[in-house]
Design an enzyme around this catalytic site. Structure first.
Site, PDB file in Angstrom:
ATOM      1  N   THR A  44       0.847  -1.198   0.000  1.00 44.12           N
ATOM      2  CA  THR A  44       0.000   0.000   0.000  1.00 44.12           C
ATOM      3  C   THR A  44       0.875   1.238   0.000  1.00 44.12           C
ATOM      4  OG1 THR A  44      -1.730   1.218   1.210  1.00 44.12           O
ATOM      5  CG2 THR A  44      -0.154   0.026   2.562  1.00 44.12           C
ATOM      6  N   GLU A  62      -4.703   0.040 -10.507  1.00 40.58           N
ATOM      7  CA  GLU A  62      -6.031  -0.112  -9.908  1.00 40.58           C
ATOM      8  C   GLU A  62      -7.042   0.064 -11.029  1.00 40.58           C
ATOM      9  OE1 GLU A  62      -6.736   1.658  -6.131  1.00 40.58           O
ATOM     10  OE2 GLU A  62      -4.684   1.297  -5.461  1.00 40.58           O
ATOM     11  N   ASP A  85      -8.198  -2.742  -0.634  1.00 42.10           N
ATOM     12  CA  ASP A  85      -8.855  -1.695  -1.405  1.00 42.10           C
ATOM     13  C   ASP A  85     -10.168  -1.353  -0.745  1.00 42.10           C
ATOM     14  OD1 ASP A  85      -7.331  -0.819  -3.814  1.00 42.10           O
ATOM     15  OD2 ASP A  85      -7.159  -2.988  -4.026  1.00 42.10           O
ATOM     16  N   SER A  86     -10.465  -0.063  -0.763  1.00 42.90           N
ATOM     17  CA  SER A  86     -11.643   0.381  -0.023  1.00 42.90           C
ATOM     18  C   SER A  86     -12.326   1.527  -0.746  1.00 42.90           C
ATOM     19  CB  SER A  86     -11.224   0.810   1.386  1.00 42.90           C
ATOM     20  OG  SER A  86     -10.005   1.500   1.345  1.00 42.90           O
ATOM     21  N   PHE A 116      -7.973   9.850   8.078  1.00 43.10           N
ATOM     22  CA  PHE A 116      -7.593  10.278   6.734  1.00 43.10           C
ATOM     23  C   PHE A 116      -8.832  10.265   5.848  1.00 43.10           C
ATOM     24  CE2 PHE A 116      -7.676   6.249   4.266  1.00 43.10           C
ATOM     25  CZ  PHE A 116      -7.844   5.348   5.300  1.00 43.10           C
ATOM     26  N   GLY A 117      -8.655  10.718   4.621  1.00 48.11           N
ATOM     27  CA  GLY A 117      -9.715  10.644   3.616  1.00 48.11           C
ATOM     28  C   GLY A 117     -11.047  11.192   4.100  1.00 48.11           C
ATOM     29  N   TYR A 118     -12.077  10.375   3.942  1.00 46.67           N
ATOM     30  CA  TYR A 118     -13.438  10.821   4.258  1.00 46.67           C
ATOM     31  C   TYR A 118     -13.792  10.699   5.741  1.00 46.67           C
ATOM     32  CZ  TYR A 118     -13.789  10.321  -0.821  1.00 46.67           C
ATOM     33  OH  TYR A 118     -13.582  10.434  -2.176  1.00 46.67           O
ATOM     34  N   ARG A 143     -12.507  -1.548   7.693  1.00 46.14           N
ATOM     35  CA  ARG A 143     -11.153  -2.129   7.678  1.00 46.14           C
ATOM     36  C   ARG A 143     -10.931  -2.995   8.921  1.00 46.14           C
ATOM     37  NH1 ARG A 143      -9.069   2.131   6.639  1.00 46.14           N
ATOM     38  NH2 ARG A 143      -9.240   1.808   4.404  1.00 46.14           N
TER      39      ARG A 143
HETATM   40  P1  ITT Z   1      -3.501   2.034  -1.646  1.00 49.20           P
HETATM   41  O1  ITT Z   1      -2.078   2.349  -1.959  1.00 49.20           O
HETATM   42  O2  ITT Z   1      -3.631   0.991  -0.569  1.00 49.20           O
HETATM   43  O3  ITT Z   1      -4.344   1.727  -2.851  1.00 49.20           O
HETATM   44  P2  ITT Z   1      -5.215   4.374  -1.438  1.00 49.20           P
HETATM   45  O4  ITT Z   1      -5.272   5.521  -0.481  1.00 49.20           O
HETATM   46  O5  ITT Z   1      -5.021   4.703  -2.902  1.00 49.20           O
HETATM   47  O6  ITT Z   1      -4.079   3.374  -0.949  1.00 49.20           O
HETATM   48  P3  ITT Z   1      -7.665   2.999  -2.192  1.00 49.20           P
HETATM   49  O7  ITT Z   1      -7.168   2.905  -3.592  1.00 49.20           O
HETATM   50  O8  ITT Z   1      -8.226   1.790  -1.533  1.00 49.20           O
HETATM   51  O9  ITT Z   1      -6.511   3.524  -1.221  1.00 49.20           O
HETATM   52  O10 ITT Z   1      -8.676   4.209  -2.153  1.00 49.20           O
HETATM   53  C1  ITT Z   1      -9.629   4.315  -1.214  1.00 49.20           C
HETATM   54  C2  ITT Z   1      -9.884   5.761  -0.897  1.00 49.20           C
HETATM   55  O11 ITT Z   1     -11.098   5.769  -0.144  1.00 49.20           O
HETATM   56  C3  ITT Z   1      -8.816   6.362   0.024  1.00 49.20           C
HETATM   57  O12 ITT Z   1      -7.828   7.067  -0.672  1.00 49.20           O
HETATM   58  C4  ITT Z   1      -9.650   7.296   0.908  1.00 49.20           C
HETATM   59  O13 ITT Z   1      -9.824   8.526   0.276  1.00 49.20           O
HETATM   60  C5  ITT Z   1     -10.984   6.565   0.983  1.00 49.20           C
HETATM   61  N1  ITT Z   1     -11.024   5.715   2.189  1.00 49.20           N
HETATM   62  C6  ITT Z   1     -10.852   4.366   2.266  1.00 49.20           C
HETATM   63  N2  ITT Z   1     -10.923   3.938   3.534  1.00 49.20           N
HETATM   64  C7  ITT Z   1     -11.131   5.033   4.278  1.00 49.20           C
HETATM   65  C8  ITT Z   1     -11.251   5.261   5.661  1.00 49.20           C
HETATM   66  O14 ITT Z   1     -11.133   4.278   6.550  1.00 49.20           O
HETATM   67  N3  ITT Z   1     -11.456   6.509   6.063  1.00 49.20           N
HETATM   68  C9  ITT Z   1     -11.554   7.526   5.202  1.00 49.20           C
HETATM   69  N4  ITT Z   1     -11.422   7.415   3.882  1.00 49.20           N
HETATM   70  C10 ITT Z   1     -11.209   6.169   3.412  1.00 49.20           C
END
Ligand code: ITT
Length: 181
Positions: free
Chosen positions: A6, A32, A61-62, A135-137, A164
């Site tokens: 990752t 991806e 993947d999420s 992080f993210g959302y 997760r």
């Molecule tokens: P990898 O290198 O593992 O692919 P990534 O960040 O690109 O890391 P993904 O392709 O699985 O991960 O994209 C999923 C996106 O969804 C991630 O970048 C976040 O923006 C969001 N996401 C997934 N899980 C989350 C969480 O637990 N909380 C907040 N946002 C999440």
């Protein structure tokens, strides 16, 4: 040794809380694909990586699926976060009463065969962007059973509810069985 492939350090921090086995983050970019289902993205990642790694490894993947937006951003979650971000989602959701959403996590673990572990977390999109953790959302998602967004929780608390956390607990059960002796 088990590799977690990752580029996302936050995912690694959440997952390693559960695994007593030695796991190491490995940042190898993998394609991806644009699929409808998270499972297919993970499976495709494994097919690409299994030629490159000699140790057991997994990918995760999420994505966030918002009901009123017909599942958007879903498999586009990463791209959508980088472009419109939480402010953009907040705008898209303005005035929408049905705030239901779910996070999905798929862990694909490769040990000569592919093993899939899936976790789903249902909840809602908050009206306001709240919290500084995660992080993210995380700042816009409130899991059912809590009043806090993921970003207002510690890693441990988020893991109790999260997609997760659920997926990694299934992986852990599998590993405990596999490495029992
Ligand atoms: P990898 O290198 O593992 O692919 P990534 O960040 O690109 O890391 P993904 O392709 O699985 O991960 O994209 C999923 C996106 O969804 C991630 O970048 C976040 O923006 C969001 N996401 C997934 N899980 C989350 C969480 O637990 N909380 C907040 N946002 C999440």
């Amino acid at each position: 040794m088990i590799y977690f492939v990752t580029g996302n350090k936050n995912k690694y921090e959440e997952i390693k809380r559960y695994l007593s086995e030695k796991i190491e983050m490995k940042s190898i970019p993998y394609p991806e694909i644009q699929a409808d289902k998270i499972e297919d993205v993970a499976l495709h990642g494994i097919e690409f990586l299994k030629e490159k790694l000699n140790e057991n490894f997994f990918v995760e993947d999420s994505g966030l699926f918002i009901k009123a937006l017909k599942g958007f951003p879903g498999v586009f979650s990463s791209y959508v976060f980088k472009t419109i971000g939480n402010e953009g989602i907040k705008k898209l959701m303005k005035g929408i009463k049905d705030r239901e959403a779910e996070f999905i996590s798929v862990i694909a673990f490769y040990d000569g065969k592919i093993n899939i572990f899936k976790g789903v977390c249902r909840g809602k999109i908050s009206e306001e962007i709240k919290g500084r953790g995660g992080f993210g959302y995380d700042p816009i998602f409130i899991p059912y059973g809590s009043r806090k967004t993921f970003a207002e929780m510690s890693i441990e608390e988020k893991n109790e509810y999260s997609h997760r956390g659920k997926a990694v607990r299934k992986l852990k059960e599998y590993l405990d069985e596999k490495f029992r002796d």
